[in-house]
Design a protein around this motif. Structure first.
Motif, PDB file in Angstrom:
ATOM      1  N   TRP A 252      -7.356  16.746  23.873  1.00 14.78           N
ATOM      2  CA  TRP A 252      -7.235  17.614  22.711  1.00 14.78           C
ATOM      3  C   TRP A 252      -6.622  16.819  21.564  1.00 14.78           C
ATOM      4  O   TRP A 252      -5.877  15.857  21.779  1.00 14.78           O
ATOM      5  N   ASP A 253      -6.907  17.206  20.352  1.00 12.95           N
ATOM      6  CA  ASP A 253      -6.215  16.641  19.190  1.00 12.95           C
ATOM      7  C   ASP A 253      -6.250  17.686  18.074  1.00 12.95           C
ATOM      8  O   ASP A 253      -7.224  17.811  17.342  1.00 12.95           O
ATOM      9  N   PHE A 254      -5.163  18.463  18.000  1.00 12.14           N
ATOM     10  CA  PHE A 254      -5.061  19.520  16.999  1.00 12.14           C
ATOM     11  C   PHE A 254      -4.361  18.985  15.759  1.00 12.14           C
ATOM     12  O   PHE A 254      -3.407  18.210  15.851  1.00 12.14           O
ATOM     13  N   GLN A 255      -4.818  19.439  14.598  1.00 12.74           N
ATOM     14  CA  GLN A 255      -4.204  18.997  13.347  1.00 12.74           C
ATOM     15  C   GLN A 255      -4.303  20.111  12.317  1.00 12.74           C
ATOM     16  O   GLN A 255      -5.390  20.669  12.092  1.00 12.74           O
ATOM     17  N   PRO A 256      -3.190  20.471  11.674  1.00 18.29           N
ATOM     18  CA  PRO A 256      -3.252  21.438  10.565  1.00 18.29           C
ATOM     19  C   PRO A 256      -3.799  20.765   9.304  1.00 18.29           C
ATOM     20  O   PRO A 256      -3.371  19.669   8.933  1.00 18.29           O
ATOM     21  N   VAL A 257      -4.751  21.420   8.658  1.00 18.48           N
ATOM     22  CA  VAL A 257      -5.414  20.870   7.466  1.00 18.48           C
ATOM     23  C   VAL A 257      -5.652  22.008   6.475  1.00 18.48           C
ATOM     24  O   VAL A 257      -5.629  23.188   6.848  1.00 18.48           O
ATOM     25  N   PRO A 258      -5.901  21.678   5.201  1.00 17.30           N
ATOM     26  CA  PRO A 258      -6.225  22.738   4.230  1.00 17.30           C
ATOM     27  C   PRO A 258      -7.506  23.473   4.612  1.00 17.30           C
ATOM     28  O   PRO A 258      -8.440  22.896   5.204  1.00 17.30           O
ATOM     29  N   LEU A 259      -7.548  24.732   4.289  1.00 19.98           N
ATOM     30  CA  LEU A 259      -8.751  25.539   4.475  1.00 19.98           C
ATOM     31  C   LEU A 259      -9.802  25.163   3.429  1.00 19.98           C
ATOM     32  O   LEU A 259      -9.477  24.646   2.354  1.00 19.98           O
ATOM     33  N   CYS A 260     -11.055  25.410   3.747  1.00 21.32           N
ATOM     34  CA  CYS A 260     -12.095  25.275   2.724  1.00 21.32           C
ATOM     35  C   CYS A 260     -11.857  26.355   1.661  1.00 21.32           C
ATOM     36  O   CYS A 260     -11.559  27.500   1.978  1.00 21.32           O
ATOM     37  N   GLY A 261     -12.005  25.978   0.420  1.00 21.32           N
ATOM     38  CA  GLY A 261     -11.769  26.927  -0.661  1.00 21.32           C
ATOM     39  C   GLY A 261     -10.355  26.799  -1.203  1.00 21.32           C
ATOM     40  O   GLY A 261      -9.749  25.725  -1.187  1.00 21.32           O
ATOM     41  N   ILE A 262      -9.797  27.900  -1.681  1.00 24.64           N
ATOM     42  CA  ILE A 262      -8.481  27.905  -2.319  1.00 24.64           C
ATOM     43  C   ILE A 262      -7.409  28.178  -1.271  1.00 24.64           C
ATOM     44  O   ILE A 262      -7.514  29.138  -0.494  1.00 24.64           O
ATOM     45  N   ASN A 263      -6.377  27.348  -1.244  1.00 26.53           N
ATOM     46  CA  ASN A 263      -5.249  27.530  -0.340  1.00 26.53           C
ATOM     47  C   ASN A 263      -4.079  28.153  -1.094  1.00 26.53           C
ATOM     48  O   ASN A 263      -3.978  28.059  -2.329  1.00 26.53           O
TER      49      ASN A 263
END
Length: 855
Positions: free
Chosen positions: A481-492
């Motif tokens: 597994w390799d989980f990573q928090p990233v910005p959402l597509c669109g407006i954050n």
């Protein structure tokens, strides 16, 4: 004086806009300080004709308690009245305290006085100005003889004639005395008199002299005429007394030229026949004739095919060519050569030039093959029977194989799944893959004892099957597994403005870039900042069915909202799998932090849809008005005042000042003073600017402008649709025919001239000839220009000039054609390492020596 409404306290959505205050002086009180305003009119003396004068001036504060480094009165309202007419106007000062406003000039001669004032709604300064309107000088009443020539045709075949007239019209205001027309004629019969008598003409009277000319010899001829050639008559305008007509007389001939055939490289399964094109660049229709196509495969003669053509129209036609196919389908790979011979073998058509009837075309056929491509992301996957990928668990490896080639494949296909730790699993699969089809292959294995290994799928690892390329036969990823928090597509949420006492639900996207799936993953949300002791845990959000992320990441939100208690910068921290439930390949990318600034600042904004002109398509000179809406998406600023500027085509048009601030989330509409009109047809741009002086400190200063287009009137637009020549590699003194087509994709009819030049060795443009054209809207015309070639390696320049009306654009009024350029056609055969050598041959056409053919 303060004026208030709703003194009884009716509940409203906004209670802050119910009152207004203005000063006034009661009794003989000397108000300290004031506004010094100036005003002048330009021009100060003007003729009594339709036009505009401009009032301009400045406003500065005086007598202030503290001396001001910049005493300009910015954003103030300027009001003035023309005393004699009662017409009143207003405008606003800019950030430098200057103002200027154009107003319609009175048409009655006299001296006019202006009384005006500048106010910032506390102090007021007065000014006066004056200007004079005088009668324009009366021009003398004179005749004006205007020459016009029209003919039924400018392009004529030998033995034919054209009819028309020479017309003289007196467009002046006085009767013209009798005079004559001087005629210069270079060809055609009969010869016109050297002088033609013209009687006395009253205003708007005409004299018409009919003309019929016959031409029996090909060439280029002209007829020029000038009225009052001795310049004996004094006219109001002397530049419209002469005109010339040009006639292009073509011999009756046919000229058949090959225009195209098979070329390039194709797959042998994708060729269903061969097609050719033949042009007739002559002035007569061709009539029936045959063409021959000789076919060679790898330089070995195969066959000769004959095709009959009924007729090809002349170059005067829009369709002076024909396309045809011959009953031959190449089979087998290699180089195919096609020799196209026009008017063969019987030479049925008498042509002006027989040496340009043949052309050679080459087509290289390569074999059609399958192509096995390994697909990635979730189509290459590892699934666990238990769901936890524990030691000894049974795993299913899945891979998707696509045939991206152009040949179907049916048979056994070997696939190897290899682990970076050394284990390898190979299996043969019976597949049937059409082009663009896919098949899934699977392999059952036990969970390796060594964690986090890289898994690679190899398609056809021993290269047993011929395919287009082996470069896409593998795909790899890690078994973890390799989980990573990233910005959402669109407006954050952190990209939006935030205000104190405003709530927000923090959210984040989570990716899993590896092969293992997770039933559920927890994400922790924390925040720290002003007014918060330490760090607050906002709770956990949960993502379920977490597979490989192949596009936009799935999102997860905090379980509760957060309200900003103070102004300042807050840090939000999102942590995925913070308790390390999953053994990841990379544990160092599980945290995402972002800073958010909460403020009590306003944010004024204008959008394009907020600009509302009264018409989107006014006529030239027709005025339009406009309304502009602005909004506040930040904190309320109802006590602020600011300027709203309007530009049209980047030129100042109107200013509204002051405009008021707004409560948070509110908007208001401003009707822009003044009327805009333009005599120039085409696209114009309105630009609206709120807080143009930047007097309001905002959380975002970059959304204060917006634009919108509108179109004034209709126009023509002439352009070249086609430009070619009868021979792109001519010799000096050849009779070259330049063929071209001019179109008009505008909305109005238009007359113009088409001029041709060639570029000599000194880079000068040398005139060849010109033709007058008339085109209706959405129409086109085919024309030709003959030229005795003076330079065989040159550039022809075609220009559309003298348009009778304005065009929408002039960037497409010029075109170029290169003559004599060296053309190299390459034909190759494929070579293989350790096998047969390939071949490459070149055919050279055109150019100027010195060059060498190397074999």
């Amino acid at each position: 004086m303060q004026v208030s409404i709703d003194y009884t306290g009716v509940a409203e959505s906004n209670e802050l806009d119910n009152t207004a205050v203005r000063p006034f002086i009661n009794g003989p009180y000397n108000l300290p300080g004031g506004i010094i305003a100036t005003g002048d009119v330009s021009p100060s003396v003007a003729y009594a004709v339709y036009g505009f004068n401009t009032l301009y001036g400045t406003a500065h504060y005086t007598g202030t308690a503290v001396p001001l480094p910049d005493s300009s009165v910015a954003g103030a309202t300027v009001s003035f009245t023309i005393v004699e007419t009662g017409a009143s106007y207003s405008t606003y000062t800019n950030s430098s305290g200057h103002y200027a406003l154009s107003f319609p000039r009175p048409l009655i001669p006299g001296t006019y006085h202006i009384q005006g004032s500048v106010t910032d709604y506390t102090l007021t300064g007065n000014f006066t100005a004056q200007f004079d309107v005088i009668l324009p000088p009366v021009p003398p009443c004179l005749p004006d003889l205007q020459m016009q020539m029209q003919f039924s045709a400018a392009n004529i075949l030998v033995g034919n004639s054209t009819t028309g007239f020479i017309e003289i019209k007196n467009v002046g205001c006085a009767t013209s005395p009798a005079t004559d027309i001087s005629v210069a004629q270079t060809g055609g019969s009969p010869s016109l008199p050297a002088t033609i008598s013209v009687p006395s003409l009253a205003p708007n009277a005409t004299f018409t002299y009919p003309v019929t000319l016959s031409f029996n010899t090909f060439g280029q001829y002209s007829l020029c005429a000038q009225v009052d050639g001795a310049n004996l008559i004094q006219e109001s305008y002397e530049m419209n007394n002469a005109q010339c007509a040009q006639f292009n007389v073509y011999a009756n001939f046919v000229d058949l030229v090959p225009g195209g055939g098979p070329s390039g490289t194709s797959y042998d399964c994708g060729v269903n026949g061969v097609s050719f094109r033949v042009y007739n660049t002559g002035t007569l229709s061709s009539g029936p004739f045959d063409v021959e196509v000789e076919v060679y495969h790898n330089a070995v003669y195969q066959t000769t095919l004959t095709h009959s053509i009924t007729n090809i129209l002349s170059a005067f036609s829009q369709y002076n060519y024909t396309d045809f196919s011959v009953p031959f389908t190449p089979s087998g790979t290699g180089n195919y050569t096609f020799v196209l011979k026009c008017d063969a073998p019987l030479n049925q058509v008498s042509e002006s030039l027989e040496s340009n009837n043949q052309a050679t075309y080459g087509l290289n056929l390569i074999p059609c093959l399958p192509n096995f491509a390994a697909n990635g992301c979730e189509t290459f996957d590892v699934e666990s029977d238990s769901g936890d990928y524990s030691s000894g668990d049974s795993l299913t490896i899945k891979g998707l194989i696509s045939n991206t080639g152009n040949l179907a494949y049916t048979g056994n296909l070997e696939v190897t799944f290899a682990l970076s730790g050394g284990a390898s699993f190979t299996q043969s699969y019976a597949v049937s893959l059409l082009p663009n089809a896919s098949v899934q292959v699977t392999k059952r294995i036990l969970m390796p004892a060594l964690a986090n290994q890289e898994l690679t799928m190899f398609i056809d690892p021993n290269d047993q099957i011929a395919e287009m390329t082996n470069g896409d036969n593998t795909v790899s990823n890690f078994m973890c597994w390799d989980f990573q928090p990233v910005p959402l597509c669109g407006i954050n949420f952190w990209q939006l403005p935030h205000l104190i006492n405003q709530s927000v639900y923090p959210s984040i996207g989570i990716t899993n870039s590896r092969l293992f799936d997770a039933d559920s993953v927890k994400v922790k949300f924390e925040v720290s900042g002003p007014g918060i002791p330490g760090t607050i845990n906002l709770g956990y959000g949960t993502l379920t069915n977490m597979e490989q992320t192949c596009g936009c990441p799935p999102g997860v939100s905090a379980p509760v909202n957060f309200v900003f208690p103070q102004i300042g910068t807050y840090t939000f921290t999102m942590t995925v799998d913070g308790n390390q439930v999953f053994d990841e390949c990379n544990e160092n990318n599980n945290v995402f932090s972002v800073q958010v600034t909460a403020s009590n600042l306003p944010d004024m904004r204008i959008l394009s849809q907020y600009i509302n002109p009264s018409m989107l398509n006014p006529q030239p000179g027709q005025g339009i008005t406009m309304d502009v809406t602005y909004e506040n998406i930040g904190a309320g600023n109802v006590n602020d005042q600011m300027r709203l500027n309007i530009l049209v085509d980047n030129q100042p048009f109107a200013t509204v000042n002051p405009v008021a601030g707004l409560v948070s989330g509110d908007n208001t509409t401003v009707s822009i003073p003044g009327t805009f009109s333009s005599l120039i047809p085409g696209v114009h741009i309105i630009r609206a600017i709120i807080d143009a002086d930047q007097v309001v400190t905002e959380s975002n200063e970059m959304n204060n402008e917006a634009t919108r287009a509108f179109v004034v009137g209709e126009s023509a637009n002439l352009y070249f649709q086609q430009l070619t020549a009868s021979n792109l590699t001519p010799s000096v003194n050849d009779n070259l025919t330049i063929q071209y087509r001019v179109g008009n994709n505008g909305d109005l009819a238009c007359d113009a001239d088409v001029q041709f030049f060639y570029v000599d060795n000194n880079l000068d443009t040398v005139f060849i000839g010109d033709t007058h054209i008339s085109l209706n809207p959405n129409d086109s015309i085919n024309l030709s220009q003959t030229w005795i070639v003076a330079d065989r390696k040159t550039t022809l320049v075609a220009r559309i000039v003298n348009s009778s009306i304005l065009e929408a654009t002039y960037v497409d009024n010029e075109n170029y054609l290169t003559l004599g350029a060296m053309q190299v056609n390459l034909i190759s055969t494929v070579g293989c390492t350790g096998g047969n050598n390939g071949t490459l041959s070149a055919n050279i056409l055109g150019g100027i020596a010195v060059y060498f053919n190397l074999e």
